[in-house]
Design a protein around this motif. Structure first.
Motif, PDB file in Angstrom:
ATOM      1  N   VAL A  97      -1.801  51.803 -36.449  1.00 15.26           N
ATOM      2  CA  VAL A  97      -2.005  50.369 -36.616  1.00 15.26           C
ATOM      3  C   VAL A  97      -0.801  49.796 -37.342  1.00 15.26           C
ATOM      4  CG1 VAL A  97      -3.505  48.558 -37.526  1.00 15.26           C
ATOM      5  CG2 VAL A  97      -4.508  50.730 -36.772  1.00 15.26           C
ATOM      6  N   ALA A 103      -2.466  49.993 -32.070  1.00 14.24           N
ATOM      7  CA  ALA A 103      -3.020  48.650 -32.250  1.00 14.24           C
ATOM      8  C   ALA A 103      -1.964  47.920 -33.056  1.00 14.24           C
ATOM      9  CB  ALA A 103      -4.348  48.708 -32.991  1.00 14.24           C
ATOM     10  N   THR A 111      -1.739  41.735 -37.268  1.00 18.40           N
ATOM     11  CA  THR A 111      -2.726  42.726 -36.851  1.00 18.40           C
ATOM     12  C   THR A 111      -3.912  42.034 -36.198  1.00 18.40           C
ATOM     13  OG1 THR A 111      -3.690  42.710 -39.062  1.00 18.40           O
ATOM     14  CG2 THR A 111      -2.105  44.443 -38.590  1.00 18.40           C
ATOM     15  N   TYR A 159      -8.013  42.531 -35.059  1.00 19.92           N
ATOM     16  CA  TYR A 159      -9.304  43.224 -35.124  1.00 19.92           C
ATOM     17  C   TYR A 159      -9.627  43.844 -33.759  1.00 19.92           C
ATOM     18  CZ  TYR A 159     -14.379  43.661 -36.002  1.00 19.92           C
ATOM     19  OH  TYR A 159     -15.665  44.112 -36.149  1.00 19.92           O
ATOM     20  N   VAL A 208      -7.477  46.861 -32.820  1.00 17.00           N
ATOM     21  CA  VAL A 208      -7.858  48.059 -33.581  1.00 17.00           C
ATOM     22  C   VAL A 208      -9.116  48.679 -32.981  1.00 17.00           C
ATOM     23  CG1 VAL A 208      -8.618  48.956 -35.820  1.00 17.00           C
ATOM     24  CG2 VAL A 208      -6.723  47.301 -35.709  1.00 17.00           C
ATOM     25  N   VAL A 232      -7.249  56.992 -38.165  1.00 18.99           N
ATOM     26  CA  VAL A 232      -6.551  55.711 -38.067  1.00 18.99           C
ATOM     27  C   VAL A 232      -5.533  55.635 -39.195  1.00 18.99           C
ATOM     28  CG1 VAL A 232      -6.803  53.218 -37.941  1.00 18.99           C
ATOM     29  CG2 VAL A 232      -8.670  54.687 -37.131  1.00 18.99           C
ATOM     30  N   PRO A 258      -2.828  53.088 -40.731  1.00 15.63           N
ATOM     31  CA  PRO A 258      -2.227  51.757 -40.776  1.00 15.63           C
ATOM     32  C   PRO A 258      -0.877  51.784 -41.480  1.00 15.63           C
ATOM     33  CG  PRO A 258      -3.851  51.966 -42.511  1.00 15.63           C
ATOM     34  CD  PRO A 258      -3.843  53.275 -41.757  1.00 15.63           C
ATOM     35  N   SER A 263      -2.815  45.346 -42.011  1.00 16.82           N
ATOM     36  CA  SER A 263      -3.282  46.390 -41.092  1.00 16.82           C
ATOM     37  C   SER A 263      -4.335  47.262 -41.761  1.00 16.82           C
ATOM     38  CB  SER A 263      -2.121  47.237 -40.571  1.00 16.82           C
ATOM     39  OG  SER A 263      -1.540  48.003 -41.594  1.00 16.82           O
ATOM     40  N   THR A 298      -7.502  44.905 -41.993  1.00 17.64           N
ATOM     41  CA  THR A 298      -8.118  44.739 -40.675  1.00 17.64           C
ATOM     42  C   THR A 298      -8.838  46.012 -40.257  1.00 17.64           C
ATOM     43  OG1 THR A 298      -6.420  43.145 -40.040  1.00 17.64           O
ATOM     44  CG2 THR A 298      -7.673  44.173 -38.255  1.00 17.64           C
ATOM     45  N   THR A 299      -8.190  47.153 -40.460  1.00 18.35           N
ATOM     46  CA  THR A 299      -8.818  48.433 -40.103  1.00 18.35           C
ATOM     47  C   THR A 299     -10.083  48.654 -40.914  1.00 18.35           C
ATOM     48  OG1 THR A 299      -6.690  49.380 -39.458  1.00 18.35           O
ATOM     49  CG2 THR A 299      -8.472  50.926 -39.975  1.00 18.35           C
TER      50      THR A 299
END
Length: 130
Positions: A10, A37, A47, A49, A52, A67, A69, A74, A77-78
């Motif tokens: 991400v 993403a 970033t 949503y 992701v 994941v 980021p 990021s 958002t993650t």
């Protein structure tokens, strides 16, 4: 053999994520699903949503998803995506973006489980360059 852990990168930048994906694909294995993403839905820096959430689904082959980021939004958002769609087999890691991705993909390519892949990514923080 069980399914490999998937990796999601991400980033605020589509170019940065694409370049890192190319790097880790060459280091790792085609068996490790890697999704990105990166950027906003309309192609700007930022970033998304939805990107992701989609990347997590794309990287999921049944072995769990890590994941990674890059920074700032990021991470936020993650975290929001994972709070809204909690799954025990999807984890966010606090690791350096490049070194963590390399370590995660190498571990995943070896068939390691999600916990081991996450630890490998996070431990990359302590690897000295000089």
């Amino acid at each position: 053999m069980s399914a490999h852990v998937g990796i999601v990168l991400v980033s605020h930048s589509a170019e940065l994520a694409a370049g890192l994906r190319l790097l880790v694909q060459q280091i790792g294995s085609d068996a490790v699903p890697i999704a990105t993403a990166a950027g906003t839905d309309d192609g700007r820096i930022g970033t998304s949503y939805d990107l992701v959430l989609t990347a997590i689904k794309d990287a999921d082959r049944g072995g769990g998803v890590l994941v990674l980021p890059d920074l700032g939004s990021s991470v936020l958002t993650t975290r929001t995506v994972l709070e809204d769609h909690p799954r025990p087999d999807v984890v966010i890691v606090d690791a350096p973006f490049v070194e963590g991705a390399v370590a995660a993909v190498v571990a995943a390519a070896s068939g390691a489980d999600l916990h081991t892949v996450a630890n490998s990514a996070e431990e990359a923080r302590h690897v000295r360059k000089l």
